[in-house]
Design a protein around this motif. Structure first.
Motif, PDB file in Angstrom:
ATOM      1  N   LEU A 145     139.494 -87.484 -20.565  1.00 25.07           N
ATOM      2  CA  LEU A 145     139.686 -86.148 -20.011  1.00 25.07           C
ATOM      3  C   LEU A 145     138.417 -85.628 -19.349  1.00 25.07           C
ATOM      4  O   LEU A 145     138.470 -85.026 -18.257  1.00 25.07           O
ATOM      5  N   MET A 146     137.272 -85.865 -19.980  1.00 26.37           N
ATOM      6  CA  MET A 146     136.015 -85.393 -19.410  1.00 26.37           C
ATOM      7  C   MET A 146     135.684 -86.122 -18.113  1.00 26.37           C
ATOM      8  O   MET A 146     135.247 -85.510 -17.119  1.00 26.37           O
ATOM      9  N   ARG A 147     135.893 -87.428 -18.080  1.00 25.93           N
ATOM     10  CA  ARG A 147     135.604 -88.183 -16.864  1.00 25.93           C
ATOM     11  C   ARG A 147     136.496 -87.708 -15.711  1.00 25.93           C
ATOM     12  O   ARG A 147     136.043 -87.567 -14.573  1.00 25.93           O
ATOM     13  N   GLU A 148     137.751 -87.449 -16.001  1.00 20.13           N
ATOM     14  CA  GLU A 148     138.666 -86.974 -14.961  1.00 20.13           C
ATOM     15  C   GLU A 148     138.296 -85.562 -14.524  1.00 20.13           C
ATOM     16  O   GLU A 148     138.410 -85.210 -13.340  1.00 20.13           O
ATOM     17  N   HIS A 149     137.842 -84.758 -15.466  1.00 17.99           N
ATOM     18  CA  HIS A 149     137.393 -83.386 -15.175  1.00 17.99           C
ATOM     19  C   HIS A 149     136.239 -83.403 -14.169  1.00 17.99           C
ATOM     20  O   HIS A 149     136.256 -82.662 -13.178  1.00 17.99           O
ATOM     21  N   VAL A 150     135.248 -84.245 -14.412  1.00 13.50           N
ATOM     22  CA  VAL A 150     134.102 -84.316 -13.503  1.00 13.50           C
ATOM     23  C   VAL A 150     134.515 -84.954 -12.175  1.00 13.50           C
ATOM     24  O   VAL A 150     133.991 -84.596 -11.112  1.00 13.50           O
ATOM     25  N   ALA A 173     126.712 -78.057 -21.805  1.00 10.82           N
ATOM     26  CA  ALA A 173     125.462 -78.216 -22.555  1.00 10.82           C
ATOM     27  C   ALA A 173     125.732 -78.356 -24.049  1.00 10.82           C
ATOM     28  O   ALA A 173     125.078 -79.153 -24.737  1.00 10.82           O
ATOM     29  N   ALA A 174     126.688 -77.593 -24.563  1.00 11.42           N
ATOM     30  CA  ALA A 174     127.017 -77.666 -25.992  1.00 11.42           C
ATOM     31  C   ALA A 174     127.529 -79.057 -26.353  1.00 11.42           C
ATOM     32  O   ALA A 174     127.173 -79.605 -27.408  1.00 11.42           O
ATOM     33  N   LEU A 175     128.340 -79.642 -25.495  1.00 14.59           N
ATOM     34  CA  LEU A 175     128.857 -80.991 -25.751  1.00 14.59           C
ATOM     35  C   LEU A 175     127.730 -82.024 -25.768  1.00 14.59           C
ATOM     36  O   LEU A 175     127.663 -82.878 -26.655  1.00 14.59           O
ATOM     37  N   VAL A 176     126.873 -81.953 -24.778  1.00 16.69           N
ATOM     38  CA  VAL A 176     125.791 -82.938 -24.675  1.00 16.69           C
ATOM     39  C   VAL A 176     124.842 -82.818 -25.862  1.00 16.69           C
ATOM     40  O   VAL A 176     124.436 -83.820 -26.454  1.00 16.69           O
ATOM     41  N   GLN A 177     124.510 -81.604 -26.236  1.00 20.69           N
ATOM     42  CA  GLN A 177     123.607 -81.407 -27.373  1.00 20.69           C
ATOM     43  C   GLN A 177     124.252 -81.888 -28.667  1.00 20.69           C
ATOM     44  O   GLN A 177     123.604 -82.531 -29.501  1.00 20.69           O
ATOM     45  N   ALA A 178     125.541 -81.618 -28.824  1.00 19.65           N
ATOM     46  CA  ALA A 178     126.234 -82.002 -30.052  1.00 19.65           C
ATOM     47  C   ALA A 178     126.365 -83.512 -30.185  1.00 19.65           C
ATOM     48  O   ALA A 178     126.517 -84.035 -31.299  1.00 19.65           O
ATOM     49  N   ALA A 179     126.311 -84.241 -29.076  1.00 19.16           N
ATOM     50  CA  ALA A 179     126.431 -85.701 -29.126  1.00 19.16           C
ATOM     51  C   ALA A 179     125.269 -86.330 -29.875  1.00 19.16           C
ATOM     52  O   ALA A 179     125.389 -87.435 -30.418  1.00 19.16           O
ATOM     53  N   GLU A 235     128.910 -87.631 -19.546  1.00 19.52           N
ATOM     54  CA  GLU A 235     129.527 -86.537 -20.296  1.00 19.52           C
ATOM     55  C   GLU A 235     130.799 -87.013 -21.000  1.00 19.52           C
ATOM     56  O   GLU A 235     131.154 -86.487 -22.053  1.00 19.52           O
ATOM     57  N   GLY A 236     131.474 -88.000 -20.417  1.00 18.34           N
ATOM     58  CA  GLY A 236     132.616 -88.588 -21.113  1.00 18.34           C
ATOM     59  C   GLY A 236     132.172 -89.237 -22.413  1.00 18.34           C
ATOM     60  O   GLY A 236     132.827 -89.097 -23.456  1.00 18.34           O
ATOM     61  N   MET A 237     131.052 -89.957 -22.345  1.00 19.45           N
ATOM     62  CA  MET A 237     130.488 -90.573 -23.548  1.00 19.45           C
ATOM     63  C   MET A 237     130.127 -89.503 -24.581  1.00 19.45           C
ATOM     64  O   MET A 237     130.377 -89.662 -25.781  1.00 19.45           O
ATOM     65  N   ALA A 238     129.541 -88.404 -24.106  1.00 18.76           N
ATOM     66  CA  ALA A 238     129.162 -87.321 -25.019  1.00 18.76           C
ATOM     67  C   ALA A 238     130.396 -86.753 -25.716  1.00 18.76           C
ATOM     68  O   ALA A 238     130.392 -86.529 -26.935  1.00 18.76           O
ATOM     69  N   ALA A 239     131.473 -86.526 -24.957  1.00 12.77           N
ATOM     70  CA  ALA A 239     132.698 -85.988 -25.547  1.00 12.77           C
ATOM     71  C   ALA A 239     133.269 -86.952 -26.590  1.00 12.77           C
ATOM     72  O   ALA A 239     133.725 -86.527 -27.662  1.00 12.77           O
ATOM     73  N   ARG A 240     133.215 -88.239 -26.285  1.00 11.71           N
ATOM     74  CA  ARG A 240     133.723 -89.232 -27.245  1.00 11.71           C
ATOM     75  C   ARG A 240     132.892 -89.228 -28.521  1.00 11.71           C
ATOM     76  O   ARG A 240     133.445 -89.272 -29.639  1.00 11.71           O
ATOM     77  N   LEU A 241     131.575 -89.187 -28.380  1.00 11.90           N
ATOM     78  CA  LEU A 241     130.705 -89.191 -29.557  1.00 11.90           C
ATOM     79  C   LEU A 241     130.960 -87.978 -30.444  1.00 11.90           C
ATOM     80  O   LEU A 241     131.017 -88.090 -31.675  1.00 11.90           O
ATOM     81  N   VAL A 242     131.110 -86.819 -29.831  1.00 13.49           N
ATOM     82  CA  VAL A 242     131.351 -85.598 -30.614  1.00 13.49           C
ATOM     83  C   VAL A 242     132.687 -85.706 -31.350  1.00 13.49           C
ATOM     84  O   VAL A 242     132.803 -85.341 -32.525  1.00 13.49           O
ATOM     85  N   ALA A 243     133.713 -86.233 -30.666  1.00 10.83           N
ATOM     86  CA  ALA A 243     135.028 -86.381 -31.302  1.00 10.83           C
ATOM     87  C   ALA A 243     134.970 -87.373 -32.458  1.00 10.83           C
ATOM     88  O   ALA A 243     135.549 -87.132 -33.529  1.00 10.83           O
ATOM     89  N   GLU A 244     134.284 -88.488 -32.259  1.00  7.28           N
ATOM     90  CA  GLU A 244     134.224 -89.519 -33.291  1.00  7.28           C
ATOM     91  C   GLU A 244     133.384 -89.092 -34.487  1.00  7.28           C
ATOM     92  O   GLU A 244     133.695 -89.430 -35.634  1.00  7.28           O
ATOM     93  N   GLN A 245     132.322 -88.337 -34.211  1.00  5.90           N
ATOM     94  CA  GLN A 245     131.447 -87.890 -35.295  1.00  5.90           C
ATOM     95  C   GLN A 245     132.045 -86.696 -36.029  1.00  5.90           C
ATOM     96  O   GLN A 245     131.711 -86.445 -37.181  1.00  5.90           O
ATOM     97  N   GLY A 246     132.897 -85.969 -35.329  1.00  9.08           N
ATOM     98  CA  GLY A 246     133.447 -84.738 -35.891  1.00  9.08           C
ATOM     99  C   GLY A 246     132.540 -83.576 -35.526  1.00  9.08           C
ATOM    100  O   GLY A 246     131.368 -83.556 -35.919  1.00  9.08           O
ATOM    101  N   ALA A 247     133.053 -82.643 -34.749  1.00  9.79           N
ATOM    102  CA  ALA A 247     132.249 -81.510 -34.308  1.00  9.79           C
ATOM    103  C   ALA A 247     131.903 -80.601 -35.484  1.00  9.79           C
ATOM    104  O   ALA A 247     132.782 -80.237 -36.278  1.00  9.79           O
ATOM    105  N   ARG A 248     130.623 -80.234 -35.610  1.00  3.35           N
ATOM    106  CA  ARG A 248     130.225 -79.268 -36.631  1.00  3.35           C
ATOM    107  C   ARG A 248     130.920 -77.942 -36.360  1.00  3.35           C
ATOM    108  O   ARG A 248     131.284 -77.633 -35.224  1.00  3.35           O
ATOM    109  N   PRO A 249     131.106 -77.124 -37.403  1.00  7.24           N
ATOM    110  CA  PRO A 249     131.797 -75.838 -37.208  1.00  7.24           C
ATOM    111  C   PRO A 249     131.158 -74.971 -36.126  1.00  7.24           C
ATOM    112  O   PRO A 249     131.873 -74.329 -35.347  1.00  7.24           O
TER     113      PRO A 249
END
Length: 238
Positions: free
Chosen positions: A210-215, A140-146, A85-99
């Protein structure tokens, strides 16, 4: 029907986590339907929910049985979940989250703060189903958005281990969490807020950390809660 399924699933979860149904015990639809005063349909659908949570497993010959909870396996699996999930959060941040993704995440954060505000006015007892649904939607939204199917597949696999998934809190057996858990939930909510802020700023490394520490906090809390329950069951058995 949805309310009935939720009620049945909650009662079965309570019985499993209290030790009333020990690991390995086979659960019989017909017997439980009579015991709980419902038809077999909500029992069957509640079984499916508990399979998703990792509390039950399907038997090869038909039926379901209670899965064992191993604290070492739980901790290891949550470490893996945190990395994914940390990887997923990074990917979403780097790609730019869709609106739409950004809005979905912000909606979850706002719902979390409303939930905590309501809990503060009700003896600091957090509504478990409401928090669980919001938490599951957020992750789930984070993982799907990755947009990474192998990552999503690996996460779905590890979430089959009992109590690992985002929908499973392990904090209380009823529809509310005990007041001492309020501080933990408040910190988890702040994590969500911080993760979304990092994603909106395109800070991939920070979002991942942040996500890794959260989990990890979830891992430590679940281990603490379930060790206390194991100790209590052992004392009762003496």
């Amino acid at each position: 029907m949805a309310t009935q399924i939720h009620t049945v699933a909650g009662e079965l979860r309570r019985r499993i986590m209290s030790g009333a149904y020990p690991p390995g015990e086979r659960l019989v639809e017909l017997q439980l339907a009579a015991d709980l005063g419902v038809s077999r349909t909500p029992i069957r659908l509640a079984f499916e929910e508990l399979v998703k949570e990792g509390l039950l497993e399907r038997l090869p010959t038909r039926g379901f049985r209670v899965k064992a909870v191993d604290l070492a396996d739980l901790a290891n699996a949550l470490d893996v979940r945190g990395a994914l999930e940390g990887m997923a959060a990074r990917l979403v941040a780097e790609q730019g989250a869709r609106p739409d993704v950004a809005q979905a995440l912000r909606d979850c954060v706002e719902e979390g703060w409303r939930l905590l505000e309501d809990a503060a006015g009700d003896g600091y007892r957090v509504e478990t189903p409401r928090w669980s649904a919001m938490n599951e939607a957020f992750h789930a939204a984070l993982v799907q958005a990755a947009g990474n199917p192998p990552l999503a597949s690996a996460l779905a696999h590890v979430s089959q281990i009992p109590l690992v998934g985002a929908a499973v809190l392990g904090l209380g057996l009823d529809d509310t969490m005990p007041p001492p858990e309020y501080a933990y939930i408040h910190r988890a909510q702040q994590d969500h807020d911080d993760i979304v802020a990092a994603i909106e700023l395109g800070e991939g490394a920070r979002a991942e950390s942040l996500m890794r520490e959260h989990v990890r906090r979830s891992r430590d809390n679940k281990r603490r809660i379930y060790q206390l329950r194991i100790d209590a069951l052992r004392r009762t058995a003496r």
